[in-house]
Design an enzyme around this catalytic site. Structure first.
Site, mmCIF file in Angstrom:
data_model
loop_
_atom_site.group_PDB
_atom_site.id
_atom_site.type_symbol
_atom_site.label_atom_id
_atom_site.label_comp_id
_atom_site.label_asym_id
_atom_site.label_seq_id
_atom_site.Cartn_x
_atom_site.Cartn_y
_atom_site.Cartn_z
ATOM 1 N N HIS A 100 42.670 49.454 43.951
ATOM 2 C CA HIS A 100 41.870 50.259 43.021
ATOM 3 C C HIS A 100 41.427 49.470 41.795
ATOM 4 O O HIS A 100 40.597 49.957 41.012
ATOM 5 C CB HIS A 100 42.620 51.538 42.615
ATOM 6 C CG HIS A 100 43.673 51.348 41.576
ATOM 7 N ND1 HIS A 100 44.991 51.042 41.875
ATOM 8 C CD2 HIS A 100 43.617 51.429 40.223
ATOM 9 C CE1 HIS A 100 45.690 50.950 40.761
ATOM 10 N NE2 HIS A 100 44.885 51.180 39.740
ATOM 11 N N ASP B 185 46.812 50.658 48.888
ATOM 12 C CA ASP B 185 46.281 50.197 47.602
ATOM 13 C C ASP B 185 46.631 48.734 47.312
ATOM 14 O O ASP B 185 47.096 48.410 46.231
ATOM 15 C CB ASP B 185 46.797 51.094 46.466
ATOM 16 C CG ASP B 185 46.048 50.839 45.159
ATOM 17 O OD1 ASP B 185 44.816 50.747 45.190
ATOM 18 O OD2 ASP B 185 46.721 50.704 44.116
ATOM 19 N N SER C 136 48.433 48.324 36.362
ATOM 20 C CA SER C 136 48.026 48.483 37.762
ATOM 21 C C SER C 136 47.995 47.143 38.487
ATOM 22 O O SER C 136 47.498 46.145 37.966
ATOM 23 C CB SER C 136 46.639 49.121 37.832
ATOM 24 O OG SER C 136 46.675 50.481 37.507
#
Length: 653
Positions: free
Chosen positions: A262, A318, A399
């Site tokens: 992402h 992801d 992230s």
């Protein structure tokens, strides 16, 4: 003839050195004939709408988008339509320079979508205020090693609103040089500590929450190696995430960099735009939950790396795996983290990350992991990690950061979650796409990890990390300690050494279930007896060593224990001694004096152990018994009542 060849070789080296580009600093510092910076052509960018950008960021945050720190300004600048060429006084180099300014920018970075540097040339990007004696870490340098098939180059951030782009090219190779600047990225948040200082006056600071824990804090002890695997990075000069180097079964130090799908790095163009910032961390441990921990840090952003290619990416778990374009710089002392693809949960986990893409932090969980689907529903694609109330959290910018098992192997990368410094209960948690899921991914090399992390198809379920192949290897420390006793209390003195660094942390185990991290601890035992004590030390490079010894304590009045915990090697067919010094005593020895002996040796029946007093009296403790059993770890009792205090036992041979 050998001497003649040597002279020719030296001549060749001299010529080569003369044609190399000047030192990695502005050419005008070395060539007085070049124009001063204030005379270099200036291009001022159109104003950016920061208020609009911040309003957009509020919506981005609600959607869980990765953090944005800069706005891209489109340009089309080349040496053919911008800047100016000059020549160095010796006529060897052509120098092209262009100043770029974007009002109120906290930092600038640049995207070149056509870049080719001939051998011997270099490109510099530096603040317009750079002085000869200024911080060289603010100068970014690129050369022929940055050439790549995408012909792109994206630069590290330069603090301030004005920067200089400078190319220094061997005069006969100017025709080979290609440069096209298409993106000027205007930092409006404060990316990096220097940019954040510029933002402080307006109250804008891109800092992380105060509950986070700096990696230099004690929580990082024993994890110094995996800390060096993690880097912050920018995408297209405007967005930012975290990622990690990962090892593969070939142990060949390929520059595989694991991050989150992402984060948007799964295309050739975005992968080419990556700029990784290594070892970006605070120099001191700021106490968590203090104002200092939530304020601007002092991490350096001078160790950078630009460009990569996509190897695999998969939305379900992801993950995106990149291969960075250039080999590791030995000076960065990087680490390739191991991984674990087993289908199981773990008793705890460790996260190392860049919250808000600020200085590196560490978060710790002692709660068991659990399987979930992304978003928290039933499923097994992700690991759910519950953070402790005082164990740190993650934030936007974290992230893509790795989650490690207690054995320091990567289990997955951060997808997201509700955790924050203000979160409580189950909201203080995050979800990580599992390496287990990503291993087979979507069933093809472009969507799974197995082809890249196990290139020879060994079937390995897990592997450990690999240290840098460059620079000087870290020499492990040598653990050692001495002890004295008084009654039931033992006092320990750490005498450990580290030949190429320093002892960063200590971990004592006193043999009764209690522990300490103090340098020279004291321990009062509940009962008399002999206890096995271990000291594990970790040096500033992450290497460890353990020393095991024993201590005997007694509840009797005036009881005192004397030890010699220095290891002594026992060669074949030889006599060795381990002297024990006794001082400060009066009267005679006890009729029931305990003597603790610890000898690690194959076949204890080979050994004869005597206690020898200073007057020469010999007390036999062990005489070649025990058959094929190993080691002597035993307390013997001897009548030493005839030994005066000043003539107490002197050695054990």
């Amino acid at each position: 003839m050998k001497r003649i060849c040597g002279s020719l070789l030296l001549l060749g080296l001299s010529i080569s050195a003369a044609l190399a580009a000047p030192a990695s600093r502005p050419a005008a510092f070395d060539y007085a004939n070049l124009s001063s910076v204030d005379k270099v052509a200036l291009r001022t960018m159109p104003a950016v709408d920061v208020a609009k950008a911040k309003a957009e960021d509020l919506q981005r945050d609600k959607r869980g988008d990765i953090p944005r720190f800069a706005l891209a300004i489109d340009v089309d600048m080349t040496p053919q339509n911008s800047g100016a060429w000059e020549y160095t006084a010796d006529g060897q180099f052509a120098v092209w320079r262009q100043r770029v300014r974007s009002e109120k920018a906290l930092s600038l970075n640049f995207g070149f979508t056509d870049y080719y540097m001939p051998a011997g040339g270099r490109l510099l990007v530096y603040p317009a205020t750079q002085a000869p004696a200024g911080d060289r870490g603010l100068i970014s340098q690129y050369d022929a090693s940055n050439n790549n098939s995408a012909r792109q180059l994206w630069t590290a951030v330069v603090p301030g609103a004005e920067a200089v782009i400078e190319a220094v090219i061997p005069r006969d190779k100017v025709g080979e040089f290609k440069l096209r600047l298409t993106k000027v990225n205007h930092d409006y948040v404060g990316f990096g500590p220097l940019a954040r200082r510029l933002a402080a006056a307006s109250g804008e600071k891109g800092v992380s929450g105060s509950c986070n824990i700096d990696v230099v804090c004690p929580e990082g002890d024993g994890r110094r190696d995996i800390i060096r695997a993690v880097g912050a990075y920018s995408k297209s000069g405007t967005l930012a995430c975290t990622g990690s180097l990962v090892n593969n079964t070939a142990n060949d130090r390929k520059m595989y960099f694991l991050t989150a799908h992402h984060c948007g790095m799964g295309t050739a163009s975005t992968a080419a735009s990556i700029v990784v910032y290594w070892n970006y961390q605070n120099s001191t441990c700021r106490a968590p939950n203090t104002p200092a921990s939530g304020a601007n840090g002092d991490g350096s952003m001078s160790q950078t790396q630009s460009g990569s290619t996509v190897k695999a990416t998969y939305a379900t778990s992801d993950f995106t795996l990149l291969e960075l374009n250039n080999a590791a710089n030995p000076a960065f002392n990087l680490f390739w983290a191991g991984w674990d693809r087993r289908d199981q949960n773990y008793p705890g986990a460790i996260a190392i990350h860049h919250p808000n893409v600020a200085e590196k932090r560490i978060s710790n969980s002692t709660s068991p992991t659990s399987f979930v689907a992304w978003g928290g529903g039933a499923g097994t694609t992700h690991l759910n990690v519950q953070w402790q109330p005082s164990g740190g959290v993650t934030e936007p910018g974290s992230s893509g950061s790795p989650i490690y098992s207690p054995e320091k192997r990567v289990l997955g990368q951060l997808h997201g979650g509700p955790s924050s410094c203000s979160a409580t209960g189950t909201n203080r948690s995050d979800q990580y796409g599992r390496v287990f899921t990503s291993w087979t991914g979507g069933g093809a090399a472009a969507s799974r990890l197995s082809d890249w992390l196990d290139p020879a198809s060994t079937g390995a379920q897990f592997i450990d990390g690999l240290d840098s192949g460059g620079g000087t290897p870290n020499t492990p420390p040598v653990a050692n300690f001495t002890s004295t006793t008084s009654g039931l209390t033992a006092t320990f003195t750490d005498s450990s050494t580290d030949s190429d660094g320093s002892i960063a942390s200590r971990s004592w185990n006193f043999g009764d279930g209690s522990t300490s991290t103090a340098t020279n601890p004291s321990k009062t035992y509940a009962a008399a007896g002999t206890y096995t004590v271990t000291l594990t030390v970790t040096d500033n490079g992450g290497a460890t060593n353990t020393k095991t010894g024993s201590v005997t304590v007694s509840g009797g009045p005036g009881a005192q224990t004397y030890t010699n915990d220095t290891d002594v090697a026992i060669p074949d067919n030889a006599t060795v001694e381990s002297p024990i010094t006794v001082s400060g005593r009066t009267g005679n020895g006890s009729a029931t004096t305990p003597i603790q002996v610890t000898i690690y040796h194959t076949y204890k029946s080979d050994l004869k152990v005597d206690l020898v007093a200073p007057d020469g009296t010999v007390y036999n403790l062990h005489n070649r018994t025990g058959g094929s059993a190993h080691n002597i770890i035993q307390t013997f009792t001897k009548d030493l009542s005839s030994e005066a205090a000043q003539r107490a036992p002197g050695s054990c041979g």
